[in-house]
Scaffold this active site. Structure first.
Site, mmCIF file in Angstrom:
data_model
loop_
_atom_site.group_PDB
_atom_site.id
_atom_site.type_symbol
_atom_site.label_atom_id
_atom_site.label_comp_id
_atom_site.label_asym_id
_atom_site.label_seq_id
_atom_site.Cartn_x
_atom_site.Cartn_y
_atom_site.Cartn_z
ATOM 1 N N TYR A 169 20.520 35.606 3.731
ATOM 2 C CA TYR A 169 20.346 37.151 4.456
ATOM 3 C C TYR A 169 21.237 37.157 5.559
ATOM 4 O O TYR A 169 21.294 36.382 6.643
ATOM 5 C CB TYR A 169 19.047 37.431 4.990
ATOM 6 N N ASP A 264 26.543 31.702 9.978
ATOM 7 C CA ASP A 264 25.634 32.928 10.273
ATOM 8 C C ASP A 264 24.552 32.288 10.995
ATOM 9 O O ASP A 264 23.524 31.832 10.484
ATOM 10 C CB ASP A 264 25.165 33.700 9.073
ATOM 11 N N LYS A 292 19.160 37.314 17.639
ATOM 12 C CA LYS A 292 17.929 36.960 17.862
ATOM 13 C C LYS A 292 17.857 36.085 19.368
ATOM 14 O O LYS A 292 17.740 36.938 20.495
ATOM 15 C CB LYS A 292 17.474 35.829 16.910
HETATM 16 C C1 LIG Z 1 17.667 38.293 11.293
HETATM 17 C C2 LIG Z 1 19.290 37.425 10.505
HETATM 18 C C3 LIG Z 1 20.181 38.671 10.393
HETATM 19 C C4 LIG Z 1 20.156 40.456 11.025
HETATM 20 O O1 LIG Z 1 20.006 40.217 12.251
HETATM 21 P P1 LIG Z 1 19.176 41.740 12.389
HETATM 22 O O2 LIG Z 1 19.369 41.747 14.102
HETATM 23 O O3 LIG Z 1 18.019 41.922 11.873
HETATM 24 O O4 LIG Z 1 20.251 42.692 12.023
HETATM 25 C C5 LIG Z 1 21.449 38.166 9.980
HETATM 26 N N1 LIG Z 1 21.382 36.876 9.597
HETATM 27 C C6 LIG Z 1 20.483 36.098 9.749
HETATM 28 C C7 LIG Z 1 20.556 34.464 9.514
HETATM 29 C C8 LIG Z 1 19.206 36.564 10.251
HETATM 30 O O5 LIG Z 1 18.184 35.567 10.079
#
Ligand SMILES: *Cc1c(COP(=O)(O)O)cnc(C)c1O
Length: 456
Positions: A169, A264, A292
């Site tokens: 994701y 990511d 995060k």
């Molecule tokens: C949480 C997450 C996202 C998205 O971040 P948001 O702040 O919710 O838009 C993208 N990539 C990874 C790996 C994530 O865990």
């Protein structure tokens, strides 16, 4: 030693309503009323779908307060938190230095739409932790970070296709909502309505940990793949680490073919190690997305990489990207306070997270074994998942063999015992520095009891 390394939250402050094993069933009447009101106003009552608890059943508690490792709901129940706001709360909730930083920043004004010294302060800390990042830009979410990184990668390479992996994701930008993890996996849908076929066409979604699939994609699209984007430790199909050598393979094939490798690290950054997965595995990606933890619980993301790539962004180059609240002073202050603490206590923090996470992850898995329930546990540092399946979990196909009905029962039983796990089989659990040895023992006890109730 039954205390967290922080000390400040050691004294349990459950009050008369603390939910402890063996107590009366939780009262949930206020949360239920709040849910009814929310459902009239917000689709599903939520602003992010997994919060609605549809995947596990039961009613979502409405949180009114959090401190350290605990959440309190509107009915006064206390929960031990194993999702940490989905990753940011590595130092626990309302961590005093973070609270103080936000308060001080707020008193100086919450947004200016102009440059502030704090943006470079946080950027310096990130660059120091992740040497692959020479320059970065702040945004307000992980979604914006990956979306913008891909725009830059396409501009830099002048190529159209991107490679992602099934069950990973990367936020909810259109081109990345193809065979995605997190809520997309939780709801068992291949992608999202509203995403054009024409958009999805340029996203090649391949099985994770599969070398041949990547080699074939590059063979079928020579000179057409702009980038490979990957969660270097997947968290969004549950925790699934890369197989030995797999990330190095991705580094090699992208370098050989002129594609960019994007890590990511929105979840893994400052979580699996201070320098993220790239430090843990010794790999230098071309670009990195963060979020995060770098915002210390406030809305914040960032994307960065080599200077020659990042200098394509406006105002220096032709790639447009902007944000009214990007680099927001409150988010910068919370991020700086968080990274400052992590950097100053790096060895202690990550050693504690490793030991404590191993104890709870292994302990709960062993109780399953004793109860005759098939559980496969995956863990990297303070990121872990108990999959309800006997299979080895190496990709989305194997993760999807998990028994989500049993997971739902387990989740409800744990919640009843005051332990709040992520409400989906396909989300990683997190531990923070506020969790104590006593919390871990309580969690293992709760799991033992939960397994008795779910087998039938
Ligand atoms: C949480 C997450 C996202 C998205 O971040 P948001 O702040 O919710 O838009 C993208 N990539 C990874 C790996 C994530 O865990």
């Amino acid at each position: 030693m039954s205390r967290s390394i922080r000390g400040v939250h050691d004294a349990p402050c459950a009050g008369k309503w603390g939910t402890i094993l063996g107590q009366m069933p939780r009262s949930m009447s206020i949360s239920a009323q709040l849910q009814q009101r929310a459902e009239r106003l917000l689709p599903g009552g939520v602003n992010s779908p997994v919060r609605a608890f549809r995947a596990v059943g039961g009613a979502p508690p409405f949180v009114v307060r959090a401190e350290g490792q605990y959440l309190w709901d509107a009915d006064g129940n206390r929960y031990l938190d194993y999702f940490g706001s989905w990753g940011p709360m590595i130092l626990g909730h309302a961590f005093p230095p973070v609270v103080a930083a936000i308060q001080q920043a707020a008193a100086r004004g919450s947004s200016f739409g102009a440059s502030t010294p704090t943006e470079a302060d946080l950027a310096e800390r990130i660059v120091r932790a992740c040497p692959s990042i020479e320059k970065l830009r702040f945004v307000s979410s992980g979604t914006e970070a990956t979306m913008s990184a891909i725009r830059v990668a396409r501009a830099f390479t002048d190529r159209k296709y991107i490679v992602k992996f099934e069950g990973c994701y990367h936020g909810h930008a259109d081109g990345l909502l193809v065979k995605a993890g997190s809520g997309v996996a939780t709801f068992g849908i291949p992608g999202s309505a509203g995403v054009l076929e024409e958009t999805a066409h340029f996203t090649l979604a391949l099985p994770f940990n599969d070398v041949t699939a990547v080699e074939e994609a590059f063979a079928q699209h020579p000179g057409e793949i702009a980038c490979v984007i990957v969660e270097p430790v997947v968290g969004n199909m549950g925790c699934v680490p890369a197989a030995a050598g797999y990330l190095h393979f991705l580094r090699d094939i992208t370098a050989r073919t002129g594609a960019l490798l994007i890590f990511d690290e929105v979840m893994t950054g400052f979580r699996v190690a201070f320098g993220g997965a790239q430090a843990l595995y010794g790999i230098t990606p071309d670009m990195t997305a963060l979020g995060k933890i770098i915002g210390g619980g406030l809305p914040c993301g960032a994307f960065g990489g080599r200077g020659e790539i990042m200098d394509l962004l406006t105002p220096l180059g032709p790639v447009y990207q902007a944000g009214t609240l990007s680099g927001n002073p409150l988010a910068m202050a919370a991020g700086i306070a968080t990274l400052e603490y992590l950097e100053a206590h790096e060895a202690e923090v990550y050693a504690r997270l490793e030991v404590a996470s191993a104890a709870v992850a292994d302990g709960v898995a062993q109780e399953a074994k004793k109860a005759g329930i098939a559980v496969t546990m995956n863990r990297v540092g303070a990121m872990f998942t108990w999959f309800f399946t006997p299979r080895t979990i190496k990709d989305f196909r194997t993760a999807a063999t998990s028994d989500v009905t049993i997971f739902g029962r387990f989740h409800r039983a744990m919640l009843e015992a005051g332990v709040w796990l992520p409400p989906s089989q396909f989300e990683a659990a997190f531990l923070g520095t506020a969790h104590t040895d006593a919390d871990i023992a309580l969690t293992i006890d709760a799991a033992r009891t939960a397994y008795l109730t779910i087998a039938g």
